[in-house]
Design a protein around this motif. Structure first.
Motif, short mmCIF file in Angstrom:
data_model
loop_
_atom_site.label_atom_id
_atom_site.label_comp_id
_atom_site.label_asym_id
_atom_site.label_seq_id
_atom_site.Cartn_x
_atom_site.Cartn_y
_atom_site.Cartn_z
N ASP A 188 0.81 -1.22 0.00
CA ASP A 188 0.00 0.00 0.00
C ASP A 188 0.85 1.27 0.00
OD1 ASP A 188 0.65 -0.87 2.73
OD2 ASP A 188 -0.41 0.94 3.34
N GLU A 189 2.15 1.14 0.31
CA GLU A 189 3.04 2.30 0.37
C GLU A 189 3.78 2.55 -0.94
OE1 GLU A 189 4.58 2.53 4.86
OE2 GLU A 189 4.98 0.58 3.93
N LEU A 190 3.58 1.69 -1.91
CA LEU A 190 4.26 1.85 -3.20
C LEU A 190 3.49 2.79 -4.11
CD1 LEU A 190 5.26 -1.87 -3.93
CD2 LEU A 190 6.63 -0.07 -2.83
N ALA A 191 4.22 3.48 -4.96
CA ALA A 191 3.58 4.34 -5.95
C ALA A 191 2.70 3.48 -6.86
CB ALA A 191 4.64 5.07 -6.77
N GLY A 192 1.51 3.97 -7.14
CA GLY A 192 0.60 3.23 -8.00
C GLY A 192 -0.13 2.11 -7.29
N ALA A 193 -0.12 2.11 -5.95
CA ALA A 193 -0.81 1.06 -5.19
C ALA A 193 -2.30 1.06 -5.51
CB ALA A 193 -0.59 1.26 -3.70
N ASP A 194 -2.88 -0.11 -5.51
CA ASP A 194 -4.31 -0.28 -5.79
C ASP A 194 -5.11 0.13 -4.56
OD1 ASP A 194 -6.84 -1.04 -6.48
OD2 ASP A 194 -6.36 -3.14 -6.89
N ASP A 195 -5.82 1.24 -4.66
CA ASP A 195 -6.60 1.73 -3.52
C ASP A 195 -7.73 0.79 -3.14
OD1 ASP A 195 -5.02 4.00 -3.39
OD2 ASP A 195 -6.36 5.20 -4.66
N ASN A 196 -8.10 -0.08 -4.06
CA ASN A 196 -9.20 -1.02 -3.79
C ASN A 196 -8.72 -2.31 -3.14
OD1 ASN A 196 -11.22 0.67 -4.99
ND2 ASN A 196 -10.49 0.02 -7.01
N ASP A 197 -7.40 -2.46 -3.00
CA ASP A 197 -6.86 -3.67 -2.39
C ASP A 197 -6.73 -3.46 -0.89
OD1 ASP A 197 -5.60 -5.99 -1.66
OD2 ASP A 197 -3.80 -5.69 -2.89
N SER A 198 -7.72 -3.88 -0.14
CA SER A 198 -7.71 -3.67 1.31
C SER A 198 -6.67 -4.53 2.01
CB SER A 198 -9.10 -3.98 1.89
OG SER A 198 -9.46 -5.34 1.62
N ASP A 199 -6.14 -5.52 1.31
CA ASP A 199 -5.14 -6.41 1.91
C ASP A 199 -3.70 -5.95 1.63
OD1 ASP A 199 -7.15 -8.10 2.86
OD2 ASP A 199 -7.21 -9.22 0.98
N ALA A 200 -3.54 -4.85 0.88
CA ALA A 200 -2.20 -4.41 0.50
C ALA A 200 -1.33 -4.07 1.70
CB ALA A 200 -2.29 -3.20 -0.43
N VAL A 201 -1.96 -3.66 2.79
CA VAL A 201 -1.22 -3.30 4.00
C VAL A 201 -0.52 -4.51 4.62
CG1 VAL A 201 -3.18 -3.61 5.57
CG2 VAL A 201 -1.37 -1.97 6.14
N TRP A 202 -0.93 -5.71 4.22
CA TRP A 202 -0.35 -6.95 4.74
C TRP A 202 0.58 -7.63 3.75
CZ3 TRP A 202 -1.30 -7.18 9.72
CH2 TRP A 202 -2.48 -6.62 10.23
N LYS A 203 0.83 -7.00 2.60
CA LYS A 203 1.66 -7.61 1.56
C LYS A 203 3.05 -6.98 1.59
CE LYS A 203 -2.30 -8.71 -1.37
NZ LYS A 203 -3.03 -8.41 -2.62
N THR A 204 4.03 -7.76 1.97
CA THR A 204 5.39 -7.26 2.12
C THR A 204 6.12 -7.22 0.78
OG1 THR A 204 5.87 -9.52 2.87
CG2 THR A 204 5.73 -7.82 4.55
N VAL A 205 7.23 -6.47 0.75
CA VAL A 205 7.86 -6.08 -0.51
C VAL A 205 9.33 -6.48 -0.53
CG1 VAL A 205 8.39 -4.12 -2.03
CG2 VAL A 205 6.27 -4.12 -0.67
N VAL A 206 9.81 -6.92 -1.70
CA VAL A 206 11.23 -7.18 -1.92
C VAL A 206 11.69 -6.36 -3.12
CG1 VAL A 206 11.09 -9.54 -1.02
CG2 VAL A 206 10.85 -9.14 -3.48
N LEU A 207 13.01 -6.25 -3.28
CA LEU A 207 13.58 -5.70 -4.51
C LEU A 207 13.97 -6.86 -5.41
CD1 LEU A 207 15.96 -2.73 -3.60
CD2 LEU A 207 13.78 -2.65 -4.82
N ASP A 208 13.53 -6.81 -6.65
CA ASP A 208 13.93 -7.83 -7.61
C ASP A 208 15.37 -7.53 -8.05
OD1 ASP A 208 14.32 -9.59 -9.70
OD2 ASP A 208 12.39 -9.20 -10.64
N GLU A 209 16.26 -8.47 -7.80
CA GLU A 209 17.67 -8.26 -8.11
C GLU A 209 17.91 -8.07 -9.60
OE1 GLU A 209 21.02 -9.93 -5.48
OE2 GLU A 209 20.82 -11.38 -7.13
N GLN A 210 17.06 -8.66 -10.43
CA GLN A 210 17.25 -8.57 -11.87
C GLN A 210 16.83 -7.22 -12.42
OE1 GLN A 210 18.86 -11.15 -13.28
NE2 GLN A 210 18.86 -12.01 -11.22
N THR A 211 15.72 -6.68 -11.93
CA THR A 211 15.16 -5.45 -12.49
C THR A 211 15.40 -4.23 -11.60
OG1 THR A 211 12.99 -5.76 -11.44
CG2 THR A 211 13.36 -6.81 -13.59
N GLY A 212 15.67 -4.46 -10.33
CA GLY A 212 15.80 -3.36 -9.38
C GLY A 212 14.48 -2.80 -8.92
#
Length: 266
Positions: A71-95
């Protein structure tokens, strides 16, 4: 102990000190000084070590905060109420900041069905931010409850950070290296001078004064645990039935996580 080839008689309730020192050795020798492909792939795939964590300003300086979530990422889906529970990684290939399968947010509603698994679907989570062109090395404050009376102190050690959509972050792995006192070149802060530094948590020499297990024995057993396949760790009720027993257990359980020995028979 009756049938053991070797017994390391740590004083009752000091298991965490021995386990932290063993972890210090394993991280130093198999993740930093040298890398072990199996260990790297295991913790990327089956642990939270690649996940991004906020680095925030506190009265004691910079400290680790909560996980960065979708939910803290740019372009986050405002309709995704579960986004606050979805953790984030950096993709080593794309950054790019990426939300992999398997986090709690995919288990909270029917919309996450089919994504409960840990299939990374081509993502290669970056385990560390160290060495990135945009990495900023900063000193953070870390808690250390290392006194016999249970009082705490503050460790000041460095981590590499980057900024994702306005949020300063580091990885769990980078925080763990700082907590265990595993130094990397150029990292700010106060670090052990070596395994024989008894004044600084969490070295083999430091634990020896607490547990009575010789530093050399802790180093050797850590290496044996890391290089034996399969190896297993069984704690049962002993370490847990002391003040702050859950921390004894956590420090012990980090050893099979580091070495890919979770739920193995050894």
């Amino acid at each position: 102990t009756k049938f053991a080839d070797e017994w390391l008689p740590a004083q009752a309730g000091t298991d965490a000190a021995l386990a932290m020192a063993m972890g210090h050795v394993i991280l130093s020798e198999y993740f930093v000084a040298n890398t072990t492909e199996f260990f790297d792939e295991y913790v990327r795939s089956y642990s939270d070590l690649p996940f991004l964590v906020h680095v925030e300003q506190h009265e004691n300086g910079l400290v680790a905060g909560k996980f960065l979530t979708a939910d803290e990422l740019a372009g986050a889906d405002d309709n995704d109420s579960d986004a606050v529970w979805k953790t984030v990684v950096l993709d080593e290939q794309t950054g790019a900041a990426t939300v992999p399968n398997g986090s709690l947010g995919f288990r909270r509603s029917a919309a996450g069905e089919g994504r409960w698994n840990l299939d990374l679907e081509g993502i290669t989570p970056a385990l560390t931010l160290f060495g990135r062109d945009d990495a900023q090395l900063v000193e953070i404050a870390l808690p250390a409850f290392d006194s016999p009376d249970g009082s705490g102190s503050v460790l000041r050690r460095g981590v590499p950070t980057t900024v994702i959509d306005g949020h300063q972050v580091t990885t769990v792995f980078d925080l763990m290296l700082a907590q265990y006192g595993v130094h990397r070149d150029g990292m700010p802060g106060e670090w052990p001078s070596g395994y024989d530094d008894a004044s600084t948590p969490y070295t083999p020499a430091w634990q020896a004064e607490i547990t009575s297990v010789p530093a050399e024995a802790a180093i050797r057993v850590a290496r044996e645990f890391a290089t034996t396949k399969p190896a297993t760790l069984f704690t049962y009720r002993g370490p847990a039935k002391h003040l702050y027993g859950s921390y004894n257990e956590r420090s012990c359980m980090m050893l099979p996580i580091m070495t890919g020995n979770v739920e193995t028979r050894g």
